[in-house]
Design a protein around this motif. Sequence first.
Motif, PDB file in Angstrom:
ATOM      1  N   GLN A   1     -12.767   9.524  -7.026  1.00  0.00           N
ATOM      2  CA  GLN A   1     -14.035   9.539  -7.757  1.00  0.00           C
ATOM      3  C   GLN A   1     -15.232   9.118  -6.912  1.00  0.00           C
ATOM      4  O   GLN A   1     -16.345   9.604  -7.117  1.00  0.00           O
ATOM      5  CB  GLN A   1     -13.927   8.606  -8.974  1.00  0.00           C
ATOM      6  N   ARG A   2     -14.990   8.197  -5.965  1.00  0.00           N
ATOM      7  CA  ARG A   2     -16.070   7.641  -5.148  1.00  0.00           C
ATOM      8  C   ARG A   2     -15.650   7.631  -3.688  1.00  0.00           C
ATOM      9  O   ARG A   2     -14.462   7.742  -3.371  1.00  0.00           O
ATOM     10  CB  ARG A   2     -16.403   6.210  -5.606  1.00  0.00           C
ATOM     11  N   ASP A   3     -16.615   7.483  -2.785  1.00  0.00           N
ATOM     12  CA  ASP A   3     -16.322   7.393  -1.360  1.00  0.00           C
ATOM     13  C   ASP A   3     -15.948   5.944  -1.019  1.00  0.00           C
ATOM     14  O   ASP A   3     -16.806   5.063  -0.966  1.00  0.00           O
ATOM     15  CB  ASP A   3     -17.524   7.839  -0.532  1.00  0.00           C
ATOM     16  N   VAL A   4     -14.673   5.721  -0.792  1.00  0.00           N
ATOM     17  CA  VAL A   4     -14.144   4.378  -0.574  1.00  0.00           C
ATOM     18  C   VAL A   4     -14.086   4.067   0.912  1.00  0.00           C
ATOM     19  O   VAL A   4     -13.844   4.948   1.743  1.00  0.00           O
ATOM     20  CB  VAL A   4     -12.731   4.275  -1.188  1.00  0.00           C
ATOM     21  N   LYS A   5     -14.288   2.806   1.257  1.00  0.00           N
ATOM     22  CA  LYS A   5     -14.048   2.358   2.627  1.00  0.00           C
ATOM     23  C   LYS A   5     -13.291   1.033   2.590  1.00  0.00           C
ATOM     24  O   LYS A   5     -13.380   0.269   1.620  1.00  0.00           O
ATOM     25  CB  LYS A   5     -15.352   2.198   3.406  1.00  0.00           C
ATOM     26  N   LEU A   6     -12.503   0.802   3.623  1.00  0.00           N
ATOM     27  CA  LEU A   6     -11.806  -0.464   3.803  1.00  0.00           C
ATOM     28  C   LEU A   6     -12.472  -1.210   4.955  1.00  0.00           C
ATOM     29  O   LEU A   6     -12.699  -0.634   6.027  1.00  0.00           O
ATOM     30  CB  LEU A   6     -10.326  -0.235   4.117  1.00  0.00           C
ATOM     31  N   ILE A   7     -12.788  -2.471   4.734  1.00  0.00           N
ATOM     32  CA  ILE A   7     -13.457  -3.273   5.749  1.00  0.00           C
ATOM     33  C   ILE A   7     -12.418  -3.815   6.726  1.00  0.00           C
ATOM     34  O   ILE A   7     -11.447  -4.470   6.306  1.00  0.00           O
ATOM     35  CB  ILE A   7     -14.236  -4.442   5.108  1.00  0.00           C
ATOM     36  N   PRO A   8     -12.555  -3.545   8.028  1.00  0.00           N
ATOM     37  CA  PRO A   8     -11.559  -4.011   8.996  1.00  0.00           C
ATOM     38  C   PRO A   8     -11.646  -5.520   9.219  1.00  0.00           C
ATOM     39  O   PRO A   8     -12.712  -6.133   9.082  1.00  0.00           O
ATOM     40  CB  PRO A   8     -11.923  -3.247  10.269  1.00  0.00           C
ATOM     41  N   ILE A   9     -10.511  -6.096   9.562  1.00  0.00           N
ATOM     42  CA  ILE A   9     -10.421  -7.520   9.881  1.00  0.00           C
ATOM     43  C   ILE A   9     -10.405  -7.662  11.400  1.00  0.00           C
ATOM     44  O   ILE A   9      -9.526  -7.111  12.073  1.00  0.00           O
ATOM     45  CB  ILE A   9      -9.145  -8.141   9.292  1.00  0.00           C
ATOM     46  N   SER A  10     -11.367  -8.391  11.944  1.00  0.00           N
ATOM     47  CA  SER A  10     -11.491  -8.505  13.398  1.00  0.00           C
ATOM     48  C   SER A  10     -10.407  -9.412  13.979  1.00  0.00           C
ATOM     49  O   SER A  10      -9.819 -10.250  13.289  1.00  0.00           O
ATOM     50  CB  SER A  10     -12.868  -9.085  13.758  1.00  0.00           C
TER      51      SER A  10
ATOM     52  N   LEU B   1      -1.255  -6.653  10.764  1.00  0.00           N
ATOM     53  CA  LEU B   1      -0.769  -5.306  10.490  1.00  0.00           C
ATOM     54  C   LEU B   1      -1.972  -4.396  10.301  1.00  0.00           C
ATOM     55  O   LEU B   1      -3.123  -4.834  10.336  1.00  0.00           O
ATOM     56  CB  LEU B   1       0.157  -5.275   9.270  1.00  0.00           C
ATOM     57  N   ALA B   2      -1.704  -3.114  10.113  1.00  0.00           N
ATOM     58  CA  ALA B   2      -2.760  -2.134   9.877  1.00  0.00           C
ATOM     59  C   ALA B   2      -2.380  -1.278   8.681  1.00  0.00           C
ATOM     60  O   ALA B   2      -1.207  -0.958   8.483  1.00  0.00           O
ATOM     61  CB  ALA B   2      -2.993  -1.260  11.104  1.00  0.00           C
ATOM     62  N   ILE B   3      -3.382  -0.926   7.879  1.00  0.00           N
ATOM     63  CA  ILE B   3      -3.179   0.040   6.797  1.00  0.00           C
ATOM     64  C   ILE B   3      -3.374   1.416   7.432  1.00  0.00           C
ATOM     65  O   ILE B   3      -4.449   1.734   7.933  1.00  0.00           O
ATOM     66  CB  ILE B   3      -4.175  -0.190   5.658  1.00  0.00           C
ATOM     67  N   PRO B   4      -2.331   2.237   7.474  1.00  0.00           N
ATOM     68  CA  PRO B   4      -2.412   3.506   8.226  1.00  0.00           C
ATOM     69  C   PRO B   4      -3.509   4.428   7.692  1.00  0.00           C
ATOM     70  O   PRO B   4      -3.762   4.502   6.481  1.00  0.00           O
ATOM     71  CB  PRO B   4      -1.031   4.128   8.010  1.00  0.00           C
ATOM     72  N   GLY B   5      -4.156   5.112   8.629  1.00  0.00           N
ATOM     73  CA  GLY B   5      -5.119   6.129   8.242  1.00  0.00           C
ATOM     74  C   GLY B   5      -4.474   7.183   7.368  1.00  0.00           C
ATOM     75  O   GLY B   5      -3.326   7.566   7.599  1.00  0.00           O
TER      76      GLY B   5
ATOM     77  N   PHE C   1       0.830  -1.203   0.000  1.00  0.00           N
ATOM     78  CA  PHE C   1       0.000   0.000   0.000  1.00  0.00           C
ATOM     79  C   PHE C   1       0.863   1.251   0.000  1.00  0.00           C
ATOM     80  O   PHE C   1       1.994   1.218   0.500  1.00  0.00           O
ATOM     81  CB  PHE C   1      -0.965  -0.010   1.203  1.00  0.00           C
ATOM     82  N   PRO C   2       0.348   2.323  -0.622  1.00  0.00           N
ATOM     83  CA  PRO C   2      -0.986   2.456  -1.211  1.00  0.00           C
ATOM     84  C   PRO C   2      -1.075   1.803  -2.590  1.00  0.00           C
ATOM     85  O   PRO C   2      -0.071   1.725  -3.313  1.00  0.00           O
ATOM     86  CB  PRO C   2      -1.172   3.973  -1.324  1.00  0.00           C
ATOM     87  N   LEU C   3      -2.277   1.355  -2.933  1.00  0.00           N
ATOM     88  CA  LEU C   3      -2.533   0.776  -4.251  1.00  0.00           C
ATOM     89  C   LEU C   3      -2.983   1.892  -5.187  1.00  0.00           C
ATOM     90  O   LEU C   3      -4.027   2.502  -4.948  1.00  0.00           O
ATOM     91  CB  LEU C   3      -3.624  -0.290  -4.164  1.00  0.00           C
TER      92      LEU C   3
ATOM     93  N   VAL D   1     -10.245   7.242   4.028  1.00  0.00           N
ATOM     94  CA  VAL D   1     -10.092   6.349   5.180  1.00  0.00           C
ATOM     95  C   VAL D   1      -9.165   7.018   6.185  1.00  0.00           C
ATOM     96  O   VAL D   1      -7.933   6.911   6.091  1.00  0.00           O
ATOM     97  CB  VAL D   1      -9.549   4.971   4.740  1.00  0.00           C
ATOM     98  N   ALA D   2      -9.749   7.693   7.164  1.00  0.00           N
ATOM     99  CA  ALA D   2      -8.956   8.494   8.096  1.00  0.00           C
ATOM    100  C   ALA D   2      -8.305   7.670   9.195  1.00  0.00           C
ATOM    101  O   ALA D   2      -7.225   8.007   9.671  1.00  0.00           O
ATOM    102  CB  ALA D   2      -9.849   9.569   8.722  1.00  0.00           C
ATOM    103  N   ALA D   3      -8.973   6.595   9.609  1.00  0.00           N
ATOM    104  CA  ALA D   3      -8.464   5.787  10.724  1.00  0.00           C
ATOM    105  C   ALA D   3      -7.648   4.603  10.208  1.00  0.00           C
ATOM    106  O   ALA D   3      -7.823   4.156   9.071  1.00  0.00           O
ATOM    107  CB  ALA D   3      -9.634   5.281  11.565  1.00  0.00           C
TER     108      ALA D   3
END
Length: 325
Positions: free
Chosen positions: A202-211, A228-232, A191-193, A238-240
């Motif tokens: 272009q669109r409002d993107v979200k990343l689904i968290p892994i529990s 690991l975490a993809i940084p905000g 990342f980033p991709l 994706v701010a967080a």
Amino acid sequence: MKLTLKSTLFAAAALLAPIAAQADDFFSIGSCPVGCTAYTWSAGIADVINKNIAGVEATAEETKGYVANIKLLQDEEIEASMATTLSSYEAYAATGPYEGGEPGKILSWMAIAPVGMHVIALEGGPVNTLADLKGKRVGMGQPGGVSMLDANVLMEMVAGDDFEAFRVRLGDMVDMLSDGNIDAALWNGSFPLPPVIKLSAQRDVKLIPISDEFYADLSAKYPPYFRLAIPGGTYEDVAADTPTYGLANGLVISADVSEDRVYAMTKAIFESLDDLAGVHPAFGRVTKETVLNGFGAPLHPGALKYYREIGVPGIEEFVARVGEK
């Protein structure tokens, strides 16, 4: 006579013998198509080996990618290659896509950079959790790519066979997601991709968290995955930080390469990391603390000798967990 990658290299060297002295040994590193990151990494490592190890002619070999690299290693066409740590684990154990191969033939060498699983969806869409992927239209990555294998693992655990798979490359998946033709896209990559950056413009993107619960089940079944975490801020919307998991891109090596040779090459690479960082910034993040990341197969004895010598943290715990070749 059947022409192979290695026999072709030796034939070419023989033709050049009157002009230049031949190396005692050829050492081929499988990578990916010219221009991709893994080819850049392989070329930098080959250069370090050639400058520091007498009698070795190291080359970065253009290949079709990581899956092809494992096959070339199994067929003794190359001596080392870039791979993900999951593919190296399955190749060592001769399981999964490498069932039928010879166990113990391909060993761990050196982790270079992480890749992170992205579960990509759009705000307002039907996918808000991993469980929502069941019954949905899901982009999985192209056939033959390691990211598709990672997507297969995730979807097997989440949905069994209750989903519609679209097996296309990342750029096409992102376009399909934007146009509403799929509900989510899966990609395990560094990342980033860039296609996701483009989509977020272009669109409002979200990343689904892994529990934590899902990751615990996953890592119990597939030890090479690590948390690991993809940084905000990696992506505009994706701010967080997004908790996920990943693998390491790294080097694997044939068990047939001698311990002394691998020790010398490992030492040369580690002592040249500053120079290699000028080839690609990922080498600037390789340290004693990261070199084992994600590996589930035993280290080559030559690499293990060097890592013990420099005091890699957790080396004995690693050996106790995965074994010693």
